[in-house]
Design an enzyme around this catalytic site. Structure first.
Site, PDB file in Angstrom:
ATOM      1  N   SER A  29       0.983  -1.654  -0.111  1.00 13.13           N
ATOM      2  CA  SER A  29      -0.119  -0.210   0.313  1.00 13.13           C
ATOM      3  C   SER A  29       0.916   1.696  -0.117  1.00 13.13           C
ATOM      4  O   SER A  29       1.003   2.299  -0.852  1.00 13.13           O
ATOM      5  CB  SER A  29      -1.030  -0.225   1.481  1.00 13.13           C
ATOM      6  N   GLN A  30       1.613   1.606   1.214  1.00 13.39           N
ATOM      7  CA  GLN A  30       2.608   2.098   0.616  1.00 13.39           C
ATOM      8  C   GLN A  30       4.136   2.089   0.347  1.00 13.39           C
ATOM      9  O   GLN A  30       4.355   3.738  -0.033  1.00 13.39           O
ATOM     10  CB  GLN A  30       2.673   2.670   2.458  1.00 13.39           C
ATOM     11  N   ASP A  85       4.400  -4.193   9.588  1.00 15.92           N
ATOM     12  CA  ASP A  85       4.692  -3.542  11.289  1.00 15.92           C
ATOM     13  C   ASP A  85       5.790  -4.863  11.552  1.00 15.92           C
ATOM     14  O   ASP A  85       6.578  -4.464  12.463  1.00 15.92           O
ATOM     15  CB  ASP A  85       4.426  -2.654  12.336  1.00 15.92           C
ATOM     16  N   THR A  86       4.948  -5.876  11.249  1.00 19.76           N
ATOM     17  CA  THR A  86       5.177  -7.284  12.458  1.00 19.76           C
ATOM     18  C   THR A  86       6.210  -8.010  12.039  1.00 19.76           C
ATOM     19  O   THR A  86       7.023  -8.169  12.554  1.00 19.76           O
ATOM     20  CB  THR A  86       3.839  -8.423  12.721  1.00 19.76           C
ATOM     21  N   VAL A  87       6.503  -7.374  10.438  1.00 20.89           N
ATOM     22  CA  VAL A  87       7.956  -7.761   9.726  1.00 20.89           C
ATOM     23  C   VAL A  87       9.326  -6.817   9.666  1.00 20.89           C
ATOM     24  O   VAL A  87      10.669  -7.688   9.554  1.00 20.89           O
ATOM     25  CB  VAL A  87       7.701  -8.224   8.381  1.00 20.89           C
ATOM     26  N   GLN A  88       8.819  -5.637  10.310  1.00 25.61           N
ATOM     27  CA  GLN A  88      10.092  -4.816  10.102  1.00 25.61           C
ATOM     28  C   GLN A  88      11.344  -5.582  10.934  1.00 25.61           C
ATOM     29  O   GLN A  88      12.107  -4.849  10.767  1.00 25.61           O
ATOM     30  CB  GLN A  88       9.687  -3.618  10.538  1.00 25.61           C
ATOM     31  N   HIS A 109       5.752   5.290  10.970  1.00 28.23           N
ATOM     32  CA  HIS A 109       4.310   4.488  11.395  1.00 28.23           C
ATOM     33  C   HIS A 109       5.439   4.326  12.390  1.00 28.23           C
ATOM     34  O   HIS A 109       6.588   3.494  12.365  1.00 28.23           O
ATOM     35  CB  HIS A 109       3.589   3.410  11.051  1.00 28.23           C
ATOM     36  N   GLU A 228     -30.227   0.615   6.838  1.00 28.14           N
ATOM     37  CA  GLU A 228     -29.869   1.737   7.847  1.00 28.14           C
ATOM     38  C   GLU A 228     -28.361   1.875   8.782  1.00 28.14           C
ATOM     39  O   GLU A 228     -28.289   2.821   8.860  1.00 28.14           O
ATOM     40  CB  GLU A 228     -30.885   1.583   8.919  1.00 28.14           C
TER      41      GLU A 228
END
Ligand code: NAD
Ligand code: MG
Length: 331
Positions: A29-30, A85-88, A109, A228
């Site tokens: 994504s980024q 983040d979990t892989v960094q 992040h 709704e």
């Protein structure tokens, strides 16, 4: 009006990146947005991906140079860490020795720095440019000559020029067109995680499901309940996005406004506020971070179970059927 500092294009000097290479690690994504925007801003970019990554061909087809994360980090003066983040932390250990004095470790992040999962070596600048938007919008806005607001933070300024480097990076991805707000790794991380839990992702889906279940349990049709409680939410949020809560109140009927103003705080009452305060404490004291790290180490058992329950919720089935019958959101 506001006591925060906001930086725009004129505050950033692109020439800072002129003889530098930016290594973008990850092409999700980024990653794809940062790599393409920087490259089109005239910055020398190299993308770092695992050899078996399905994104390798995509990035090459997009005209970018692709190599392994380690080789990219070696070439890069600025190493932008845009894998999950979990892989960094594991990835950082693989590239640690090729990120040398004077280089910049750049994040979108603050989780791993703030919670001590990555402890960069001395002599390295550590910065954050965090677009407040999913990557596909960062890219789309850039292509349309528009900007994406972002956050900017310096965790460590070893070279004395970390701010200039980060702002030039923000300009390269189009964030200073809209404005970047100065913050800290702590503030970005804690407010981001609190927001996604209490309001954006957790709070709103539970509000929607509970409203839906209340109507269906009382005998109303599933389709009515879906429209709704879920479908119409977008229309309401669009108004809030455009002009704040008042734009929304001004646009709905007086009946909706009076009912909402009198009943909203009954739904989100003091009990909910206390729960939110507890959730924030868990973010601040690291309880949530520790839980999420061990959840990953254990192979994500709770995550998988909760996700499966979410997938099997009745509202998903009704939604699928209704979205097939009506053509909305196709623009
Ligand atoms: P993502 O999940 O979209 O993409 C990650 C990419 O990393 C993958 O496409 C792949 O190229 C690579 N990758 C995946 N697993 C890998 C592995 N095991 N080893 C090496 N490479 C691997 O990630 P994202 O959502 O773009 O998040 C990247 C960073 O940006 C994170 O720090 C995230 O918090 C931050 N961020 C994301 C958003 C967002 O809207 N997605 C917004 C702001 C900040
Ligand atoms: Mg966020």
């Amino acid at each position: 009006m506001t006591d925060t500092t906001i930086y725009y294009d004129d505050d950033a000097d692109s020439t800072v990146l002129e003889d530098k290479t930016v290594a973008v690690l990850g092409y999700g994504s980024q990653g794809h947005a940062h790599a393409l925007n920087l490259s089109e801003s005239g910055v020398d970019v190299v993308v770092g991906l695992r050899e078996d990554s399905s994104s390798w061909d995509t990035a090459e087809a997009d005209g970018l140079e692709v190599t392994t994360p380690r080789e990219a980090a070696k070439q890069g003066d600025i190493v932008s860490v845009l894998v999950p983040d979990t892989v960094q932390p594991a990835l950082y250990e693989e590239i640690r020795d090729v990120i040398t004095e004077g280089d910049t470790l750049q994040f979108a992040h603050g989780f791993n720095i703030h919670y001590g999962q990555i402890e960069p070596d001395e002599g390295i600048d550590v910065t954050m440019i965090a677009p407040k938007s999913p990557g596909h919008l960062v890219r789309r806005n850039f292509v349309n000559d528009e900007g994406t607001p972002g956050l900017f933070a310096v965790y460590r300024d070893a070279t004395g020029s970390a701010t200039e480097t980060a702002l030039a990076y923000a300009k390269g991805i189009g964030c200073t067109r809209a404005g970047v707000i100065e913050t800290t790794f702590r503030e970005e991380t804690e407010s981001d995680i609190f927001g996604e839990q209490a309001v954006l992702c957790g709070g709103v889906t539970s509000l929607v499901k509970t409203g839906y279940e209340t109507l269906v349990d009382a005998g109303y049709s599933r389709e009515m309940a879906y429209f709704e409680c879920l479908n119409e939410l977008k229309l309401i949020v669009d108004l809030m996005y455009e002009g704040g809560n008042m734009e929304m109140w001004n646009s709905v009927s007086d009946t909706a406004e009076y009912g909402g103003l009198t009943r909203g705080d009954e739904v989100i009452d003091d009990h909910v506020r206390e729960t939110m305060e507890e959730i924030l404490e868990g973010v601040q004291d690291g309880t949530f971070a520790r839980e999420w790290i061990s959840e990953n180490q254990a192979g994500r058992p709770s995550y998988k179970r909760l996700r499966e329950a979410e997938e099997n919720h009745d509202i998903e089935e009704v939604g699928k059927d209704l979205r097939a019958l009506f053509a909305w959101g196709e623009e």
